[in-house]
Design an enzyme around this catalytic site. Structure first.
Site, PDB file in Angstrom:
ATOM      1  N   LYS A 203     -18.431   3.086  48.400  1.00 50.10           N
ATOM      2  CA  LYS A 203     -17.898   3.150  46.827  1.00 50.10           C
ATOM      3  C   LYS A 203     -18.764   4.141  46.116  1.00 50.10           C
ATOM      4  CE  LYS A 203     -16.848   1.896  42.944  1.00 50.10           C
ATOM      5  NZ  LYS A 203     -16.240   0.736  42.114  1.00 50.10           N
ATOM      6  N   CYS A 257     -18.680   3.439  35.585  1.00 47.83           N
ATOM      7  CA  CYS A 257     -18.713   3.456  37.095  1.00 47.83           C
ATOM      8  C   CYS A 257     -19.202   4.901  37.537  1.00 47.83           C
ATOM      9  CB  CYS A 257     -17.393   3.395  37.580  1.00 47.83           C
ATOM     10  SG  CYS A 257     -16.792   1.851  36.777  1.00 47.83           S
TER      11      CYS A 257
END
Ligand code: SAJ
Length: 405
Positions: A203, A257
């Site tokens: 991720k 993010c």
């Protein structure tokens, strides 16, 4: 039927809880904020995300989704709490730790605990340790722990959540298998098995990959400025090569993010993660480069009036978190090179950081175009792309997204 507890009813927890509830599971959504819990239990939502409102209404009306401020016993626990950074860009795991310790009293032998929050390598093992610290009676009993990072794009969450491929890494093979079997009930994308540490780093790698590529485009824009070359034309032409695909420069990288996750890699491997760190620095320097251009333009005017087009972190959303455009507007408001006319079609009032500043107004695009002598385009919202270019005539235009080119 299985019961599922989802901890954290934010941008990931709420859509995930809803997806699972709409696939026939009984889902308890937990959030600390009473207003959030009350809103969900009325079948409404507290965030802006296309298509989510109707989806939540369906889940609540069916009786399958219920929110509470406390955790609930369940077969599966999903942790979807924030992992921001603290201090000098260190990951802050306090929300994950608090959530783990809070659900611990409700966990039974055979339960599955899934960490969805974006996390540094080793966090899933920490979750396992924190839980067993709270529940010494469960040491040696079978519990399952896995990391399954969310990968949905804000603005397309409802569409992407069931269809995206998912990476699933357990602390052991049984945990991976059990998690894959569970996600298979509501995800149609491929479920890719690995271990917890690889899932965690995957991720972070995905978002760092994008950050490094955007940094390349941003650096090119600065080089082009110096050499008198149009960066948009340059990228358009270079991308005609069969193996070149350069991303788009902008005023910086925003959101919670891509501007955050690469630091988790840098924090874990500071000597090794050289390119990833520099990419972050290149992207973080971009707002200041844009500001210098605005100051230079303002110095040439007797009464500068700056139309700041867009405050959100990317087009056609209302999300202002970690937005470079908002940061630029805030610095302009403080440094006051002229009157500031903020245009953001997706919000109705200025955020706290701008609202109380002297000489800043939230205005319509029409009003801004009538008054401004400097136009600073920060976000490529559809309203700006469709705008009549004649309105720009006679004004100094600083176009950070290349939409007026
Ligand atoms: N940006 C550019 N130039 C580009 C592309 C993006 O300047 O060519 C900027 C945007 O304007 C924005 C920022 O980058 O400020 C990030 O936008 P984004 O649309 O690239 O990504 P996010 O932050 O909305 O979502 C990302 C996604 N990750 C990847 O594409 C690898 C999403 O799939 C993740 O689930 C999400 O982060 C997350 O939650 O981690």
């Amino acid at each position: 039927m299985k019961n599922v507890s989802v901890i954290g009813m934010g941008y990931i927890g709420l859509p995930t809880a809803t997806l699972i509830a709409n696939h026939g599971f009984k889902v308890f959504g937990m959030d600390k904020v009473e207003r959030v819990v009350a809103t969900i239990n009325r079948g409404e939502i507290h965030i802006v995300e296309p298509g989510l409102a109707a989806y939540v209404k369906k889940a609540v009306t069916s009786g399958n989704l219920h929110a509470d401020t406390k955790p609930h016993e369940a077969d599966v626990f999903i942790l979807a709490v924030p992992t921001p950074f603290k201090g000098d860009k260190e990951p802050d795991l306090s929300y994950v730790e608090a959530a783990t310790r809070e659900v611990a009293p409700y966990v039974k032998e055979g339960n599955l605990i899934v960490l969805e929050s974006t996390s540094p390598v080793g966090t899933t093992e920490k979750v396992q340790n924190w839980l067993l610290e709270e529940r010494a009676d469960l040491v040696g009993k079978k519990l399952y722990f896995a990391h399954c990072p969310e990968r949905v794009l804000p603005g397309k969450i409802v569409e992407e959540l069931p269809h995206n491929d998912r990476i699933i890494g357990g602390v052991d093979k049984e945990s991976t298998d059990k998690t894959i079997a569970f996600y298979g009930h509501f995800v149609t994308g491929a479920l890719l098995a690995t271990d917890a540490r690889t899932a965690e780093l995957s991720k972070l790698t995905e978002n760092s990959f994008r950050d490094v590529n955007i940094a390349f485009a941003n650096e090119l824009s600065v080089i082009c400025e110096k050499l008198g070359v149009d960066v948009w034309e340059l990228i358009r032409l270079a991308n005609r090569h069969p193996r070149v695909n350069i991303l788009q420069p902008g005023p910086g990288v925003g959101g919670h993010c891509i501007a955050v996750d690469p630091w988790f890699i840098v924090d874990s491997a500071p000597k090794e993660a050289r390119l990833i760190r520099v990419a972050r620095e290149v992207n973080d320097s971009k707002p200041h480069i844009v500001l210098e251009k605005v100051y230079a333009a303002a110095r040439k005017m007797d009464a500068p009036k700056i139309a700041c087009l867009g405050l959100a972190f990317k087009p056609d959303i209302d999300d202002l978190r970690e937005s470079p455009s908002l940061k630029i507007a805030e610095i302009l408001a403080d440094s006051n090179p002229g009157e500031l006319l903020a245009v953001e079609p997706n919000i109705h009032e200025l955020p706290a950081g701008l609202a109380n500043k002297m000489g800043v107004k939230l205005v319509s695009l029409d009003e801004a175009m009538q008054q401004a002598n400097i136009v600073l385009l920060l976000v490529d919202h559809k309203e700006f792309k469709q705008m009549d270019r004649k309105l720009l005539e006679g004004k100094t235009v600083i176009d950070t997204r290349g939409i007026f080119a």
